[in-house]
Design an enzyme around this catalytic site. Sequence first.
Site, PDB file in Angstrom:
ATOM      1  N   ASN A  14      34.255 -50.757 -65.299  1.00  0.00           N
ATOM      2  CA  ASN A  14      34.952 -51.285 -64.111  1.00  0.00           C
ATOM      3  C   ASN A  14      34.243 -52.519 -63.557  1.00  0.00           C
ATOM      4  OD1 ASN A  14      37.419 -49.711 -63.103  1.00  0.00           O
ATOM      5  ND2 ASN A  14      36.011 -48.084 -63.727  1.00  0.00           N
ATOM      6  N   LEU A  86      28.060 -42.103 -58.671  1.00  0.00           N
ATOM      7  CA  LEU A  86      28.293 -40.661 -58.589  1.00  0.00           C
ATOM      8  C   LEU A  86      27.550 -39.961 -57.457  1.00  0.00           C
ATOM      9  CD1 LEU A  86      28.353 -39.914 -62.421  1.00  0.00           C
ATOM     10  CD2 LEU A  86      30.231 -40.571 -60.898  1.00  0.00           C
ATOM     11  N   HIS A 105      38.533 -43.802 -58.015  1.00  0.00           N
ATOM     12  CA  HIS A 105      38.484 -42.419 -58.503  1.00  0.00           C
ATOM     13  C   HIS A 105      39.499 -42.275 -59.636  1.00  0.00           C
ATOM     14  CE1 HIS A 105      37.610 -38.163 -58.312  1.00  0.00           C
ATOM     15  NE2 HIS A 105      38.908 -37.935 -58.435  1.00  0.00           N
ATOM     16  N   GLU A 175      42.668 -48.209 -64.194  1.00  0.00           N
ATOM     17  CA  GLU A 175      41.545 -48.488 -63.277  1.00  0.00           C
ATOM     18  C   GLU A 175      41.166 -49.962 -63.347  1.00  0.00           C
ATOM     19  OE1 GLU A 175      38.055 -45.918 -63.170  1.00  0.00           O
ATOM     20  OE2 GLU A 175      39.149 -44.432 -64.324  1.00  0.00           O
TER      21      GLU A 175
HETATM   22  C1  GAR Z   1      35.393 -44.398 -63.958  1.00  0.00           C
HETATM   23  O1  GAR Z   1      36.390 -43.710 -64.640  1.00  0.00           O
HETATM   24  C2  GAR Z   1      35.436 -44.089 -62.467  1.00  0.00           C
HETATM   25  O2  GAR Z   1      36.741 -43.934 -61.982  1.00  0.00           O
HETATM   26  C3  GAR Z   1      34.690 -42.785 -62.420  1.00  0.00           C
HETATM   27  O3  GAR Z   1      33.595 -42.964 -63.269  1.00  0.00           O
HETATM   28  C4  GAR Z   1      34.011 -43.846 -64.338  1.00  0.00           C
HETATM   29  C5  GAR Z   1      32.991 -44.936 -64.468  1.00  0.00           C
HETATM   30  O4  GAR Z   1      33.263 -45.706 -65.596  1.00  0.00           O
HETATM   31  N1  GAR Z   1      34.304 -42.458 -61.083  1.00  0.00           N
HETATM   32  C6  GAR Z   1      34.260 -41.206 -60.626  1.00  0.00           C
HETATM   33  O5  GAR Z   1      34.535 -40.242 -61.326  1.00  0.00           O
HETATM   34  C7  GAR Z   1      33.874 -41.080 -59.167  1.00  0.00           C
HETATM   35  N2  GAR Z   1      34.205 -39.790 -58.652  1.00  0.00           N
HETATM   36  P1  GAR Z   1      32.644 -47.146 -65.778  1.00  0.00           P
HETATM   37  O6  GAR Z   1      31.128 -46.997 -65.539  1.00  0.00           O
HETATM   38  O7  GAR Z   1      32.954 -47.510 -67.185  1.00  0.00           O
HETATM   39  O8  GAR Z   1      33.269 -48.061 -64.769  1.00  0.00           O
END
Ligand code: GAR
Length: 202
Positions: A14, A86, A105, A175
């Site tokens: 992200n 997290l 999320h 996302e």
């Molecule tokens: C993403 O899917 C985000 O939505 C999730 O962690 C992932 C991080 O991916 N967030 C949560 O679950 C928060 N409760 P990334 O490090 O590749 O962006």
Amino acid sequence: MLRLAVFVSGRGSNLKAILEHPELKNLIEIVAVFSDKSDCGAFQIARSYGIETRVLGKGEGRISNENLLETLKNYKLNLIVLAGYLKLVPVEVVREFENLIINIHPALLPSFGGKGMYGINVHTAVFNSSAKVSGATVHFVDAEYDKGKIIAQKCVDISDAKSPEEIAERVLRVEHQLLPEVIKAFAENRIFVENNRAIIKS
Ligand code: GAR
């Protein structure tokens, strides 16, 4: 230019989506990336863009919860983005940056959120519920996990999904669209809280 800090814990896809979004290039500057994990993939991405990385937690060279608010204030931030972070944000930070912290999320809140609901855990719960749609939610951050006002959501059809991993893949794709869109709206002063609802004006 909007001055942004991004909080991460994992691989950083992200963060990458924000950095690579063509319409954000002239609107935002990521001034620092914060993580509770010193060896996360997101830090490598940040460094490859020459962005400062800061490690959170106790110990030498890290920023403790007690020092976090002061540190953030020094960056003169306009927005804090939690992109796969997290941990809970300390309450004094949430209070000081009211409606200036957003989180992505990987499900349609208010379902499938709360403590322990992150990453593949979310998609496993969604898969086992037999839900036919999932999606991504961007919301304001308050002192509880995944409880702040919802700013924007995007749905994906998962009626034919064969595994939690497949749901994760479909949701991650949206996302990467949704988070930059909300940041852009923020930079353009198009996000408001009115009538007890967070809305994006066009
Ligand atoms: C993403 O899917 C985000 O939505 C999730 O962690 C992932 C991080 O991916 N967030 C949560 O679950 C928060 N409760 P990334 O490090 O590749 O962006």
